[in-house]
Design a protein around this motif. Sequence first.
Motif, PDB file in Angstrom:
ATOM      1  N   ASP A  15       4.316   3.343  -3.666  1.00 25.12           N
ATOM      2  CA  ASP A  15       3.046   3.091  -4.346  1.00 25.12           C
ATOM      3  C   ASP A  15       2.937   4.034  -5.541  1.00 25.12           C
ATOM      4  OD1 ASP A  15       0.468   2.473  -5.068  1.00 25.12           O
ATOM      5  OD2 ASP A  15      -0.442   3.044  -3.155  1.00 25.12           O
ATOM      6  N   ALA A  41      -1.124   4.430   4.456  1.00 25.77           N
ATOM      7  CA  ALA A  41      -0.028   3.942   3.629  1.00 25.77           C
ATOM      8  C   ALA A  41       1.272   3.952   4.413  1.00 25.77           C
ATOM      9  CB  ALA A  41       0.098   4.802   2.372  1.00 25.77           C
ATOM     10  N   VAL A  46       4.775   2.116   3.566  1.00 27.27           N
ATOM     11  CA  VAL A  46       4.966   2.885   2.332  1.00 27.27           C
ATOM     12  C   VAL A  46       5.605   4.224   2.687  1.00 27.27           C
ATOM     13  CG1 VAL A  46       3.787   4.028   0.401  1.00 27.27           C
ATOM     14  CG2 VAL A  46       2.995   1.794   1.205  1.00 27.27           C
ATOM     15  N   LYS A 175      -3.351  -4.411  -6.083  1.00 28.95           N
ATOM     16  CA  LYS A 175      -3.337  -5.263  -4.892  1.00 28.95           C
ATOM     17  C   LYS A 175      -4.701  -5.918  -4.660  1.00 28.95           C
ATOM     18  CE  LYS A 175      -5.014  -2.356  -1.179  1.00 28.95           C
ATOM     19  NZ  LYS A 175      -4.926  -2.042   0.256  1.00 28.95           N
ATOM     20  N   SER A 204      -1.392   0.012  -5.048  1.00 33.03           N
ATOM     21  CA  SER A 204      -2.659  -0.077  -4.319  1.00 33.03           C
ATOM     22  C   SER A 204      -3.866   0.243  -5.194  1.00 33.03           C
ATOM     23  CB  SER A 204      -2.646   0.883  -3.125  1.00 33.03           C
ATOM     24  OG  SER A 204      -2.743   2.238  -3.556  1.00 33.03           O
ATOM     25  N   LEU A 216      -0.417  -1.352   2.066  1.00 32.61           N
ATOM     26  CA  LEU A 216       0.197  -2.392   1.235  1.00 32.61           C
ATOM     27  C   LEU A 216       0.839  -3.520   2.050  1.00 32.61           C
ATOM     28  CD1 LEU A 216       1.883  -0.386  -1.686  1.00 32.61           C
ATOM     29  CD2 LEU A 216      -0.071  -1.939  -1.834  1.00 32.61           C
ATOM     30  N   THR A 219      -0.330  -7.040   1.144  1.00 31.70           N
ATOM     31  CA  THR A 219       0.130  -7.380  -0.200  1.00 31.70           C
ATOM     32  C   THR A 219       1.576  -7.855  -0.166  1.00 31.70           C
ATOM     33  OG1 THR A 219      -1.338  -5.659  -1.043  1.00 31.70           O
ATOM     34  CG2 THR A 219       0.327  -6.521  -2.558  1.00 31.70           C
ATOM     35  N   GLN A 220       2.397  -7.117   0.539  1.00 32.71           N
ATOM     36  CA  GLN A 220       3.810  -7.506   0.683  1.00 32.71           C
ATOM     37  C   GLN A 220       3.911  -8.893   1.320  1.00 32.71           C
ATOM     38  OE1 GLN A 220       6.151  -5.438   3.713  1.00 32.71           O
ATOM     39  NE2 GLN A 220       7.751  -5.099   2.174  1.00 32.71           N
ATOM     40  N   LEU A 236       7.405  -4.255  -4.984  1.00 31.30           N
ATOM     41  CA  LEU A 236       6.856  -3.212  -4.120  1.00 31.30           C
ATOM     42  C   LEU A 236       7.872  -2.164  -3.679  1.00 31.30           C
ATOM     43  CD1 LEU A 236       4.683  -5.698  -2.102  1.00 31.30           C
ATOM     44  CD2 LEU A 236       3.750  -3.697  -3.270  1.00 31.30           C
TER      45      LEU A 236
END
Length: 257
Positions: A15, A41, A46, A175, A204, A216, A219-220, A236
Amino acid sequence: MFKNETAATHSGMIDIHAHILPGFDDGAKSLSDAMIMAEMAEESGVNAIVATPHVHSSGGVRLEMVEAGVETLRQKLLAAGTEIAVFPGMEIMADDAAPSLLAKGKLGTLNASRYPLLEFAFSEQPERMTRLLMRTASEGFVPIVAHPERYYAVQDMPELAAGWGRSGLLLQLDKGSLFGRMGERAARCARTLLNMRCIHVIASDAHGPAERTASLYRTQEYVALRYSYEYAQLLLEVNPRAILLNQPVLQPALEGI
């Protein structure tokens, strides 16, 4: 350059835009908030995060202050057994003074790389945005445009951002824009830019442990399901890692993803 080769080279998301340092801006309110954000995270996949407090060229936040804040957070995370790596950066409000201050080392890039993260007022005029970005590039940097989908000029004319990408600049999507948290126009523009394959990285832009978090995973999943796993990995993992290590970034359109 602050490098943790283990964190930066292992698989996992990185990130490059998070307001995780307490006391600097409208992000984390306390060290406890920052710890929770880092833990969230890490739990989402992450393994490295860049602390990017808002910075203006007129002063206030200096690079050594950010580095000290990062070191404090690192030590607290280490003591708590949280393995996520934290690196220094800034989200710089682009103005006429910013390019020269970057060249003089008065403003910081992401992990002391060639990549500065620049933002604009949402109502900024497109001509001025382009001029400031090109001036920054002329100083030897590769500007990353923070959340282009949130700027009114890009919402009205997505080709503006695509043109920046063709000129060698990088585009970082928030995101939250994907999920409508920045308004419908930002969400629509985010989808358009992703469809155009001109986004280079998603981050993020985290501001706290309860809202606009540092997680995240969704989002992924969103990008992988709607586009492809390879595209999600590029935005990412691959490109954020390249930025962190000061390496060349891959162009989505050219990769055919």
